[in-house]
Design a protein around this motif. Structure first.
Motif, PDB file in Angstrom:
ATOM      1  N   HIS A   9       0.835  -1.202   0.000  1.00  0.00           N
ATOM      2  CA  HIS A   9       0.000   0.000   0.000  1.00  0.00           C
ATOM      3  C   HIS A   9       0.867   1.250   0.000  1.00  0.00           C
ATOM      4  O   HIS A   9       0.577   2.225  -0.708  1.00  0.00           O
ATOM      5  CB  HIS A   9      -0.930  -0.033   1.216  1.00  0.00           C
ATOM      6  CG  HIS A   9      -2.003   0.984   1.181  1.00  0.00           C
ATOM      7  ND1 HIS A   9      -1.899   2.181   1.843  1.00  0.00           N
ATOM      8  CD2 HIS A   9      -3.216   0.994   0.586  1.00  0.00           C
ATOM      9  CE1 HIS A   9      -3.009   2.871   1.647  1.00  0.00           C
ATOM     10  NE2 HIS A   9      -3.812   2.176   0.885  1.00  0.00           N
ATOM     11  N   THR A  13       1.008   4.007  -2.952  1.00  0.00           N
ATOM     12  CA  THR A  13       0.740   5.413  -2.619  1.00  0.00           C
ATOM     13  C   THR A  13       1.848   6.323  -3.145  1.00  0.00           C
ATOM     14  O   THR A  13       1.566   7.357  -3.760  1.00  0.00           O
ATOM     15  CB  THR A  13       0.612   5.580  -1.099  1.00  0.00           C
ATOM     16  OG1 THR A  13      -0.409   4.714  -0.618  1.00  0.00           O
ATOM     17  CG2 THR A  13       0.274   7.005  -0.725  1.00  0.00           C
ATOM     18  N   SER A  66      -6.771  -0.355   0.431  1.00  0.00           N
ATOM     19  CA  SER A  66      -7.322   0.319   1.608  1.00  0.00           C
ATOM     20  C   SER A  66      -8.481  -0.477   2.196  1.00  0.00           C
ATOM     21  O   SER A  66      -8.572  -0.657   3.418  1.00  0.00           O
ATOM     22  CB  SER A  66      -7.799   1.723   1.243  1.00  0.00           C
ATOM     23  OG  SER A  66      -6.728   2.521   0.830  1.00  0.00           O
TER      24      SER A  66
END
Length: 104
Positions: A9, A13, A66
């Motif tokens: 993640h 990002t 998420s």
């Protein structure tokens, strides 16, 4: 499992941030990727299509990761509210001791 997803993640990002900053906005923006520095590798339109598609893919991955992290960590949280936790029990107050009476 959660740690691996968290690292992925984080990488998604950071990649998403870089790709968005490289894109050329309507007002000029950074526009790093659309200059002639690509060496004629891709035309302006091809670069825009590639960056738009990459942004869409990274955005979808960000959203899915998420949700996955939220669902995985859903059952592991502890109650953090004062209203949810039981009140601490206070010890009973000590009774004053009576003075010792001398015996004759």
């Amino acid at each position: 499992m959660s740690s691996v997803l968290l690292i992925i993640h984080l990488l998604v990002t950071l990649s998403l941030i870089v790709v968005v900053l490289v894109q050329r906005s309507e007002g000029g923006g950074l526009g790093i990727g659309s200059s002639g520095g690509m060496g004629g590798f891709m035309t302006g339109r091809g670069t825009a299509n590639l960056l738009t598609r990459t942004t869409a893919i990274l955005g979808t991955l960000f959203f899915v990761l998420s949700l996955a992290l939220a669902l995985i960590n859903q059952g592991t949280r502890q109650p953090r509210s004062l209203l949810d936790s039981p009140a601490p029990t206070a010890p009973a107050p000590a009774l004053p001791s009576l003075p010792a009476v001398p015996t004759n």
